[in-house]
Structure formats: C-alpha cells, structure tokens
Design a protein around this motif. Structure first.
Motif, PDB file in Angstrom:
ATOM      1  N   GLU A  53     -45.247  62.797 101.770  1.00 47.19           N
ATOM      2  CA  GLU A  53     -44.695  62.184 100.553  1.00 47.19           C
ATOM      3  C   GLU A  53     -43.957  60.895 100.902  1.00 47.19           C
ATOM      4  OE1 GLU A  53     -44.042  66.381  98.077  1.00 47.19           O
ATOM      5  OE2 GLU A  53     -42.305  65.187  98.695  1.00 47.19           O
ATOM      6  N   GLN A  57     -44.574  55.680 100.898  1.00 52.86           N
ATOM      7  CA  GLN A  57     -43.740  54.492 100.756  1.00 52.86           C
ATOM      8  C   GLN A  57     -44.273  53.319 101.574  1.00 52.86           C
ATOM      9  OE1 GLN A  57     -39.705  56.034 101.692  1.00 52.86           O
ATOM     10  NE2 GLN A  57     -39.247  55.702  99.533  1.00 52.86           N
ATOM     11  N   ARG A 412     -34.697  67.210  95.858  1.00 51.46           N
ATOM     12  CA  ARG A 412     -35.925  66.426  95.868  1.00 51.46           C
ATOM     13  C   ARG A 412     -36.414  66.366  94.430  1.00 51.46           C
ATOM     14  NH1 ARG A 412     -40.832  68.984  95.471  1.00 51.46           N
ATOM     15  NH2 ARG A 412     -42.725  67.820  96.038  1.00 51.46           N
ATOM     16  N   TRP A 415     -42.105  67.211  91.631  1.00 48.94           N
ATOM     17  CA  TRP A 415     -43.382  66.515  91.438  1.00 48.94           C
ATOM     18  C   TRP A 415     -44.046  67.061  90.179  1.00 48.94           C
ATOM     19  CZ3 TRP A 415     -48.606  68.497  92.675  1.00 48.94           C
ATOM     20  CH2 TRP A 415     -49.590  67.510  92.532  1.00 48.94           C
ATOM     21  N   TYR A 424     -44.711  60.460  90.831  1.00 53.87           N
ATOM     22  CA  TYR A 424     -44.359  59.985  92.167  1.00 53.87           C
ATOM     23  C   TYR A 424     -44.906  58.587  92.459  1.00 53.87           C
ATOM     24  CZ  TYR A 424     -42.154  64.084  94.328  1.00 53.87           C
ATOM     25  OH  TYR A 424     -41.272  65.081  94.690  1.00 53.87           O
ATOM     26  N   LEU A 427     -42.458  56.037  93.484  1.00 53.74           N
ATOM     27  CA  LEU A 427     -41.752  56.311  94.729  1.00 53.74           C
ATOM     28  C   LEU A 427     -42.423  55.647  95.924  1.00 53.74           C
ATOM     29  CD1 LEU A 427     -40.882  60.105  94.292  1.00 53.74           C
ATOM     30  CD2 LEU A 427     -39.720  58.091  93.369  1.00 53.74           C
ATOM     31  N   HIS A 435     -35.245  57.293  86.701  1.00 50.91           N
ATOM     32  CA  HIS A 435     -36.282  57.981  85.939  1.00 50.91           C
ATOM     33  C   HIS A 435     -35.664  58.582  84.683  1.00 50.91           C
ATOM     34  CE1 HIS A 435     -39.739  58.792  89.014  1.00 50.91           C
ATOM     35  NE2 HIS A 435     -39.267  57.570  89.126  1.00 50.91           N
ATOM     36  N   LEU A 477     -32.476  57.864  91.491  1.00 47.21           N
ATOM     37  CA  LEU A 477     -33.115  58.232  92.753  1.00 47.21           C
ATOM     38  C   LEU A 477     -32.694  57.291  93.868  1.00 47.21           C
ATOM     39  CD1 LEU A 477     -36.732  58.982  91.490  1.00 47.21           C
ATOM     40  CD2 LEU A 477     -34.782  60.526  91.683  1.00 47.21           C
ATOM     41  N   ASP A 480     -34.605  57.075  99.480  1.00 45.27           N
ATOM     42  CA  ASP A 480     -35.426  58.098 100.129  1.00 45.27           C
ATOM     43  C   ASP A 480     -35.889  59.155  99.131  1.00 45.27           C
ATOM     44  OD1 ASP A 480     -33.023  59.375  99.702  1.00 45.27           O
ATOM     45  OD2 ASP A 480     -32.731  60.039 101.767  1.00 45.27           O
ATOM     46  N   THR A 481     -35.863  58.819  97.858  1.00 42.99           N
ATOM     47  CA  THR A 481     -36.459  59.564  96.736  1.00 42.99           C
ATOM     48  C   THR A 481     -35.747  60.860  96.377  1.00 42.99           C
ATOM     49  OG1 THR A 481     -38.135  60.901  97.920  1.00 42.99           O
ATOM     50  CG2 THR A 481     -38.715  58.613  97.417  1.00 42.99           C
TER      51      THR A 481
END
Length: 508
Positions: A53, A57, A412, A415, A424, A427, A435, A477, A480-481
């Motif tokens: 995930e 990035q 986290r 998803w 995502y 991200l 969001h 966020l 690092d999400t």
C-alpha cells in the motif's frame, strides 16, 4: 567537507526505502554501506500488504507484485501426513488492494530498490564505512572511511542508523538492546526439489520437535527451506552442511532434494532498543528491533519504520514542524516493536517447544483447529490483518486525535473498493490531505485551499458505512496515510486547532 540533509548508514531495504521517500519529498541524502553490493542471499521472503500500500506512493507496487509470487495456499503437515490446507489467495479481499501473501526474496527486493534509487539520481556509496560521529546539537559530523583507506567528514542535519542488528550507530549512542536469544539453531537453504505436492504452495511440516517451512519462489522446482537444527549438532553451526541437519520433517513431505544452491545457519533473537532516537540520530529496522521470523514481519517492519520517519524528517528540515515532531517516531514505532516481539515470541515458542505434550498439540490439535478456524470469515480476516500489518494503529500517539464512526485518530484509513475506483487513489502522493465521505461543510473547501491542503470528497455509499466511516466527517490523513484526526462535525476550527497545537505549518 561534504554536507547533506540526511546521512543514512546501511543500504538494506530499510535504508533504501528511507532514502527513496526522503528524495521524493525533496531532501538531499547520502546512503552508505560497507558491503560491496546488495545481498546475494537472504532470509526475508514476504512483502506484506501494508508495505505494498505504501509502495503505491512511489508507483512501485505494481512492479513489485509483478516480480513476486502470490502464494496460493499454506499446507500443514504433521508426522508425514497433510493435516490441513489454508487458502491464501484473496485472504484479505475486503481489507486491502493487495489481499495476498507475496513472496519476493530480499536480495531481489534490494536490487529493485537500488535501481529505483538510481533512477532518482542517487547511488549507494559502497565499501564506505561509518567510523564515528558527533552530534553537535545543530548537525551531526560523521567520519567516513572509503575502501582505499581515505577518510572524509560529512555534515548532516540528521543521521539514520539502518545498519543491522549489530548496529555500530546504536552502540555509539549507547542505546540498550534488551531481550535474548532463542536456544534453537535455524538453517536456511535454497534448494531444487521434486515431488512437492501441491507444487508451488507453501508447506509447514512438524515431526516431534523438528520444524520446517518450505516456500515456493514461483519458479518450477525452486524452494526456500527454513528449519530447526536439533540436538548436539546445533553446538557447532560453523561446520554444518545441509546433509547434517535433521531431515525427518523434510522426509515427511515425501519430496526429493535434488540440489542445494545455498545453505546457512543462524540464531533467532528477540530484542528492542530502549531509544529509537538520541538527539539527531535515529535507529531503524534491525538496528532497533529483531524478533522471530514468524509471520514474515521483520523486513516489512523496518520499511514501515522508514516511512514513518521520512515524512517527519522532511517536515522538520523544511521548517514546517518543530523538532519535537520527531519524538513521535519513537513513541509510535517502539510500541509496535514491543507488541510484535511479544506476538512472534508466542508463535515461535509454540512452533519449537519440546516435550511430548507440545508435540501432541502441534501435530494433532493445532492443524485441525487452524483448518476449522480459517473457514470462519472473521477469523480469516483477523489473521490477514495481523500478518499484513494493516491492523497496526497509533492510537496512543500525540499525533492522533478524535473519532468519527468507528474510525479514530491513529487508525489506518479503511480501504473502500467501489466498482469504478477506491478511496486509496489519492494516497499515491506523499502529503497531508483531507477525506470527506458525503457532503463536506461549505467552508471546508475554502480553508483547505488557503492552507494548500488537498480535499477529497466522496459521494456517500453504503460501502463507506460498512467500513466504519461517518457521513460528512473530516478525516485528516498524515503523509504516511494514517488518520491523524477524525472529526464527526467536519469543523474547520478543529483542523485549525490540530495543526496549531502541534506547531505544524503546511505552507512554511
């Protein structure tokens, strides 16, 4: 005298990922390693879903998945009989865009990361050793020694020790490494084998107190073996060959080993350093924590260390946050390291315990229990979340605040796949963002625009509610999400207060 923003010591996966994330965010780095090249052999095999995930990035996930191998199933064997088969394909289908166990050996993984780093214009400085360093308060002065014996001094704003379990950086800052070493000796071997059934799947075999894991590379007949060395043979590992180790568990799979391409032995440790940070010096990966290989967590944990630290270093170096932001690295990652060591220790102890009762439980009871439990959806999802590190949260971090729906600061981001897209996609960039699922408040877009904070609003869907998100809430966020702030009111004032209380200035 050479100068850089960050000096990274150690070019394993942890150091390489740290360099990649820092460079992509605009920092200057040097990465040194005393070895002559990337490792040719390794024990780390699995790339977990959470790592993939993050690899989105830097647009690396698809390439890693294509180069790796999705293990279709895990077979449990005991005393020469297959007792259970656990399907791994799409085990986390509702949890992650990468719902599988990916086998991608560390040596290949390292070469991939080195190539990506080279594409960004940075070469690993090989055969370059850190001799010593001094934290001067406003910078670190490091003395480096090259292969020709020449020495130089490099000044860096911060130094990152990614230099392994025997870390010279850790030793110099005087950070402890409490824990211990398991008495069992392990071997690891790359082999060509025939008669494996089913071929291409993973196999765990127990024969009394002997344990062996067999994993496929996805290439016909090629496997990695990891097993225990028993009895007096473990007392002199330097003289052992593959022929010397116990083969009871291997023979229980009814296979033939045709060729041993590589063989080594090693001890398993469980340790966590007491300081992940000392002034301008940080410890990451095996320099900070080592543990049993149970669950394939080690390499992935080091990579997540690097991504956690990278965005914080960037914010501080660019003047967007105070130095105190860097303290959250130790708070967040040390807590997880202790939890991981505790979890893997329990699994490792179960797998290697000696004695008649332990043998009975391992060979008779555990396979039946595992087979039945894995058929229960909630159990299957829980197991995937733990192994994939998608369950990891930072609830106790000073950077985490609020709760909206069942999602709280430090989680986290859930998803949510939809027929045409998922949540995502945004991200794939490294940076703060907001969001909103449903209709955002009228003043939110204005505030986000003024603060150069991307706002992503999603049309409310039943799937969002199922994932635990709340309509109209603001989810801030981190780069690092992870969710930094969850505010059910969607208030601009709450966002303002979050950043001001932590001294973070997005447009500094």
């Amino acid at each position: 005298m050479a100068k850089t923003d960050i000096l990274i010591v150690g070019a394993g996966p942890t150091g390489l990922v740290l360099a990649l994330w820092l460079i992509r965010q605009g920092l200057n780095v040097r990465i040194i390693d005393k070895s002559s090249g990337p490792g040719e052999t390794s024990r780390a095999m699995a790339v977990q879903a959470r790592t993939l995930e993050f690899y989105r990035q830097l647009d690396m996930a698809d390439a890693v998945v294509a180069a790796g191998y999705k293990t279709p199933a895990m077979n449990l064997w005991a005393l020469g009989k297959r007792k259970a088969q656990i399907q791994l394909v799409d085990a986390g289908n509702d949890i992650s865009p990468y719902p599988f166990v990916l086998i991608y050996p560390q040596d290949r993984h390292e070469r991939f990361l080195v190539d990506r780093l080279r594409e960004l214009g940075v070469e690993v400085e090989r055969q370059t050793e850190l001799v010593s360093f001094e934290d001067k308060g406003d910078q670190v002065a490091a003395r480096l020694k090259h292969t020709d014996g020449q020495e130089e001094t490099c000044e860096a704003l911060y130094l990152a020790g990614c230099d392994g379990a025997r870390s010279p950086v850790r030793h110099q800052i005087g950070s402890g490494f409490d824990g211990g070493t398991y008495k069992q000796l392990f071997y690891v071997a790359d082999v060509s084998a025939s008669g494996v059934e089913p071929a291409g799947e993973a196999h765990i075999a127990f024969d009394k107190s002997e344990f062996m894991l067999m994993m496929s590379y996805g290439q016909a007949g090629q496997y990695r073996l990891i097993g225990t060395v028993r009895d007096e043979r473990a007392e002199h590992p330097e003289n052992l060959t593959f022929a010397d180790v116990g083969h009871e568990a291997i023979n229980g799979l009814h296979i033939t080993i045709n060729n041993v391409n590589w063989f080594s032995t090693y001890r398993v440790h469980h340790r966590v350093t007491d300081h992940f940070r000392r002034g301008r010096v940080f410890l990451l990966g095996d320099a900070a924590h080592v543990h049993s290989p149970a669950g394939g967590q080690g390499m992935n944990t080091g990579i997540l260390d690097a991504i956690n630290l990278a965005w914080k270093l960037t914010a501080v170096v660019k003047g967007q946050a105070p130095d105190s932001l860097l303290n959250s690295y130790e708070t967040e990652r040390q807590a997880f390291a202790h939890k991981l060591v505790e979890t893997t220790d329990r699994l490792f102890t179960f797998a290697t315990a000696e004695g008649g009762f332990a043998d009975f439980v391992r060979t008779r009871i555990a396979p039946i229990f595992a087979s039945i439990a894995y058929k229960v959806e909630d159990v299957r999802e829980y197991m995937f979340r733990v192994v994939s590190q998608t369950m990891l949260n930072y609830h106790e971090s000073p950077l985490s605040a609020g709760k909206a729906g069942s999602v709280q600061g430090g989680d986290r981001l859930p998803w949510v796949p939809l027929p045409d897209a998922d949540n995502y996609e945004s991200l794939s960039t490294i940076g703060w963002q907001v969001h909103v699922y449903g209709e955002p408040r009228a003043d939110l877009a204005t505030w986000c625009n003024q603060n150069q904070l991307p706002l992503h609003a999603f049309v409310w869907q039943p799937e969002h509610e199922k994932a635990g998100l709340a309509p109209g809430a603001v989810y801030l966020l981190r780069p690092d999400t992870y969710v930094a702030l969850a505010d059910p009111s969607g208030s601009v004032a709450t966002l303002d207060r979050y950043f001001s209380e932590r001294g973070i200035n997005l447009i500094a």
